[in-house]
Design a protein around this motif. Sequence first.
Motif, PDB file in Angstrom:
ATOM      1  N   VAL A  27     -39.863   8.068   6.833  1.00 39.20           N
ATOM      2  CA  VAL A  27     -38.470   8.108   6.377  1.00 39.20           C
ATOM      3  C   VAL A  27     -38.190   6.903   5.483  1.00 39.20           C
ATOM      4  O   VAL A  27     -37.541   7.033   4.438  1.00 39.20           O
ATOM      5  CB  VAL A  27     -37.501   8.161   7.579  1.00 39.20           C
ATOM      6  CG1 VAL A  27     -36.068   7.970   7.139  1.00 39.20           C
ATOM      7  CG2 VAL A  27     -37.661   9.474   8.325  1.00 39.20           C
ATOM      8  N   LEU A  28     -38.699   5.725   5.880  1.00 43.04           N
ATOM      9  CA  LEU A  28     -38.515   4.536   5.049  1.00 43.04           C
ATOM     10  C   LEU A  28     -39.136   4.754   3.670  1.00 43.04           C
ATOM     11  O   LEU A  28     -38.510   4.455   2.644  1.00 43.04           O
ATOM     12  CB  LEU A  28     -39.131   3.305   5.717  1.00 43.04           C
ATOM     13  CG  LEU A  28     -39.052   2.014   4.904  1.00 43.04           C
ATOM     14  CD1 LEU A  28     -37.607   1.589   4.685  1.00 43.04           C
ATOM     15  CD2 LEU A  28     -39.836   0.909   5.589  1.00 43.04           C
ATOM     16  N   LEU A  29     -40.334   5.295   3.622  1.00 39.41           N
ATOM     17  CA  LEU A  29     -40.986   5.536   2.336  1.00 39.41           C
ATOM     18  C   LEU A  29     -40.217   6.550   1.489  1.00 39.41           C
ATOM     19  O   LEU A  29     -40.129   6.400   0.270  1.00 39.41           O
ATOM     20  CB  LEU A  29     -42.434   5.983   2.548  1.00 39.41           C
ATOM     21  CG  LEU A  29     -43.367   4.893   3.071  1.00 39.41           C
ATOM     22  CD1 LEU A  29     -44.730   5.473   3.409  1.00 39.41           C
ATOM     23  CD2 LEU A  29     -43.496   3.768   2.075  1.00 39.41           C
ATOM     24  N   VAL A  30     -39.632   7.560   2.113  1.00 41.57           N
ATOM     25  CA  VAL A  30     -38.824   8.534   1.368  1.00 41.57           C
ATOM     26  C   VAL A  30     -37.624   7.841   0.725  1.00 41.57           C
ATOM     27  O   VAL A  30     -37.315   8.057  -0.448  1.00 41.57           O
ATOM     28  CB  VAL A  30     -38.377   9.701   2.271  1.00 41.57           C
ATOM     29  CG1 VAL A  30     -37.295  10.530   1.618  1.00 41.57           C
ATOM     30  CG2 VAL A  30     -39.570  10.564   2.638  1.00 41.57           C
ATOM     31  N   TYR A  31     -36.940   6.988   1.499  1.00 37.14           N
ATOM     32  CA  TYR A  31     -35.796   6.253   0.944  1.00 37.14           C
ATOM     33  C   TYR A  31     -36.238   5.341  -0.197  1.00 37.14           C
ATOM     34  O   TYR A  31     -35.534   5.204  -1.199  1.00 37.14           O
ATOM     35  CB  TYR A  31     -35.100   5.420   2.019  1.00 37.14           C
ATOM     36  CG  TYR A  31     -34.153   6.206   2.892  1.00 37.14           C
ATOM     37  CD1 TYR A  31     -33.092   6.917   2.349  1.00 37.14           C
ATOM     38  CD2 TYR A  31     -34.312   6.224   4.270  1.00 37.14           C
ATOM     39  CE1 TYR A  31     -32.217   7.632   3.152  1.00 37.14           C
ATOM     40  CE2 TYR A  31     -33.436   6.931   5.076  1.00 37.14           C
ATOM     41  CZ  TYR A  31     -32.399   7.633   4.514  1.00 37.14           C
ATOM     42  OH  TYR A  31     -31.528   8.333   5.313  1.00 37.14           O
ATOM     43  N   LEU A  32     -37.403   4.724  -0.061  1.00 38.99           N
ATOM     44  CA  LEU A  32     -37.874   3.819  -1.113  1.00 38.99           C
ATOM     45  C   LEU A  32     -38.291   4.580  -2.366  1.00 38.99           C
ATOM     46  O   LEU A  32     -38.041   4.124  -3.485  1.00 38.99           O
ATOM     47  CB  LEU A  32     -39.016   2.950  -0.587  1.00 38.99           C
ATOM     48  CG  LEU A  32     -38.623   1.985   0.532  1.00 38.99           C
ATOM     49  CD1 LEU A  32     -39.826   1.164   0.982  1.00 38.99           C
ATOM     50  CD2 LEU A  32     -37.473   1.094   0.120  1.00 38.99           C
ATOM     51  N   ILE A  33     -38.905   5.720  -2.199  1.00 44.49           N
ATOM     52  CA  ILE A  33     -39.249   6.544  -3.363  1.00 44.49           C
ATOM     53  C   ILE A  33     -37.976   7.008  -4.053  1.00 44.49           C
ATOM     54  O   ILE A  33     -37.877   6.999  -5.283  1.00 44.49           O
ATOM     55  CB  ILE A  33     -40.142   7.732  -2.950  1.00 44.49           C
ATOM     56  CG1 ILE A  33     -41.521   7.228  -2.530  1.00 44.49           C
ATOM     57  CG2 ILE A  33     -40.256   8.747  -4.083  1.00 44.49           C
ATOM     58  CD1 ILE A  33     -42.380   8.264  -1.832  1.00 44.49           C
ATOM     59  N   SER A  34     -37.000   7.393  -3.259  1.00 41.26           N
ATOM     60  CA  SER A  34     -35.710   7.800  -3.822  1.00 41.26           C
ATOM     61  C   SER A  34     -35.086   6.650  -4.612  1.00 41.26           C
ATOM     62  O   SER A  34     -34.539   6.857  -5.703  1.00 41.26           O
ATOM     63  CB  SER A  34     -34.790   8.242  -2.687  1.00 41.26           C
ATOM     64  OG  SER A  34     -33.508   8.492  -3.143  1.00 41.26           O
ATOM     65  N   MET A  35     -35.176   5.451  -4.080  1.00 43.01           N
ATOM     66  CA  MET A  35     -34.631   4.279  -4.772  1.00 43.01           C
ATOM     67  C   MET A  35     -35.412   3.992  -6.053  1.00 43.01           C
ATOM     68  O   MET A  35     -34.828   3.665  -7.085  1.00 43.01           O
ATOM     69  CB  MET A  35     -34.683   3.058  -3.841  1.00 43.01           C
ATOM     70  CG  MET A  35     -34.121   1.810  -4.444  1.00 43.01           C
ATOM     71  SD  MET A  35     -32.353   2.028  -4.703  1.00 43.01           S
ATOM     72  CE  MET A  35     -32.010   0.640  -5.734  1.00 43.01           C
ATOM     73  N   ALA A  36     -36.730   4.118  -5.976  1.00 38.81           N
ATOM     74  CA  ALA A  36     -37.568   3.824  -7.140  1.00 38.81           C
ATOM     75  C   ALA A  36     -37.283   4.780  -8.299  1.00 38.81           C
ATOM     76  O   ALA A  36     -37.444   4.416  -9.461  1.00 38.81           O
ATOM     77  CB  ALA A  36     -39.045   3.883  -6.756  1.00 38.81           C
ATOM     78  N   ILE A  47     -48.118   2.056   5.063  1.00 41.04           N
ATOM     79  CA  ILE A  47     -48.410   3.256   4.269  1.00 41.04           C
ATOM     80  C   ILE A  47     -49.660   3.988   4.724  1.00 41.04           C
ATOM     81  O   ILE A  47     -49.890   5.100   4.311  1.00 41.04           O
ATOM     82  CB  ILE A  47     -48.537   2.908   2.765  1.00 41.04           C
ATOM     83  CG1 ILE A  47     -49.668   1.922   2.522  1.00 41.04           C
ATOM     84  CG2 ILE A  47     -47.231   2.401   2.230  1.00 41.04           C
ATOM     85  CD1 ILE A  47     -49.958   1.663   1.068  1.00 41.04           C
ATOM     86  N   ARG A  48     -50.459   3.386   5.588  1.00 38.83           N
ATOM     87  CA  ARG A  48     -51.691   4.038   6.046  1.00 38.83           C
ATOM     88  C   ARG A  48     -51.356   5.096   7.087  1.00 38.83           C
ATOM     89  O   ARG A  48     -50.662   4.814   8.054  1.00 38.83           O
ATOM     90  CB  ARG A  48     -52.631   2.994   6.649  1.00 38.83           C
ATOM     91  CG  ARG A  48     -53.927   3.552   7.133  1.00 38.83           C
ATOM     92  CD  ARG A  48     -54.806   2.510   7.769  1.00 38.83           C
ATOM     93  NE  ARG A  48     -53.987   1.531   8.441  1.00 38.83           N
ATOM     94  CZ  ARG A  48     -54.258   0.230   8.467  1.00 38.83           C
ATOM     95  NH1 ARG A  48     -55.303  -0.234   7.896  1.00 38.83           N
ATOM     96  NH2 ARG A  48     -53.454  -0.603   9.091  1.00 38.83           N
ATOM     97  N   PRO A  49     -51.845   6.318   6.911  1.00 39.38           N
ATOM     98  CA  PRO A  49     -51.571   7.344   7.915  1.00 39.38           C
ATOM     99  C   PRO A  49     -52.387   7.070   9.180  1.00 39.38           C
ATOM    100  O   PRO A  49     -53.513   6.599   9.115  1.00 39.38           O
ATOM    101  CB  PRO A  49     -52.034   8.631   7.243  1.00 39.38           C
ATOM    102  CG  PRO A  49     -53.006   8.200   6.212  1.00 39.38           C
ATOM    103  CD  PRO A  49     -52.611   6.812   5.788  1.00 39.38           C
ATOM    104  N   HIS A  50     -51.768   7.352  10.319  1.00 35.38           N
ATOM    105  CA  HIS A  50     -52.444   7.201  11.597  1.00 35.38           C
ATOM    106  C   HIS A  50     -52.522   8.557  12.253  1.00 35.38           C
ATOM    107  O   HIS A  50     -51.576   9.332  12.224  1.00 35.38           O
ATOM    108  CB  HIS A  50     -51.664   6.262  12.529  1.00 35.38           C
ATOM    109  CG  HIS A  50     -51.641   4.846  12.032  1.00 35.38           C
ATOM    110  ND1 HIS A  50     -52.737   4.040  12.092  1.00 35.38           N
ATOM    111  CD2 HIS A  50     -50.656   4.114  11.477  1.00 35.38           C
ATOM    112  CE1 HIS A  50     -52.422   2.841  11.598  1.00 35.38           C
ATOM    113  NE2 HIS A  50     -51.163   2.873  11.207  1.00 35.38           N
ATOM    114  N   SER A  51     -53.639   8.832  12.877  1.00 35.28           N
ATOM    115  CA  SER A  51     -53.787  10.132  13.532  1.00 35.28           C
ATOM    116  C   SER A  51     -52.927  10.251  14.770  1.00 35.28           C
ATOM    117  O   SER A  51     -52.557  11.316  15.185  1.00 35.28           O
ATOM    118  CB  SER A  51     -55.251  10.361  13.900  1.00 35.28           C
ATOM    119  OG  SER A  51     -55.695   9.339  14.770  1.00 35.28           O
TER     120      SER A  51
END
Length: 175
Positions: free
Chosen positions: A135-144, A169-173
């Motif tokens: 969710v944080l990354l989505v908000y940051l992409i939206s901001m960018a 940013i690293r995906p975890h299983s």
Amino acid sequence: MLSGVALFKLIGVVAGFYFFGFFGALLGLFLGSIIDRARAYGAGGINPLQNALRQAVFLETMFISMGKLAKADGHVSQAEIEHVELLMQKLGMTPEHRVQAIALFKRGADPAFAIDSTYARFMSVCGHTRHLKQVLLVYLISMATADGGISIRPKRVCLPTSPTVLALIRPHSSN
């Protein structure tokens, strides 16, 4: 079909009733609820008393990061300001919370501010909570993309500079 959210509650009730009767079913429901909550929200989501802290750290990280991204190209554009204002409106922030969010945004926009400690705190409090990183990354992409696209310079600012940022940013299983 039964959703994954209630799967362990059902298993707990059935197994508890089978082995221990009515009180076993109650115990199974309780234990199944804990497992379902852990699966849905990650290990950090088991304790609902931590929700306020997670929310505060999430919002702090979000507004500081948005400030850092907005200032990455050298100036904060009107479109970026409007984007943050709209977000605060959608979140239903009180005037006091808006003042705090603006202060966090300005702190992040300060070129001298090192963001690694913010991400370290985010990861220690929210890192095990499922989906909050996404969710944080989505908000940051939206901001960018608020001012029409992502330029080269913000990409450089966002490059991971520490293991803590890499963990964001690293995906975890397991998540």
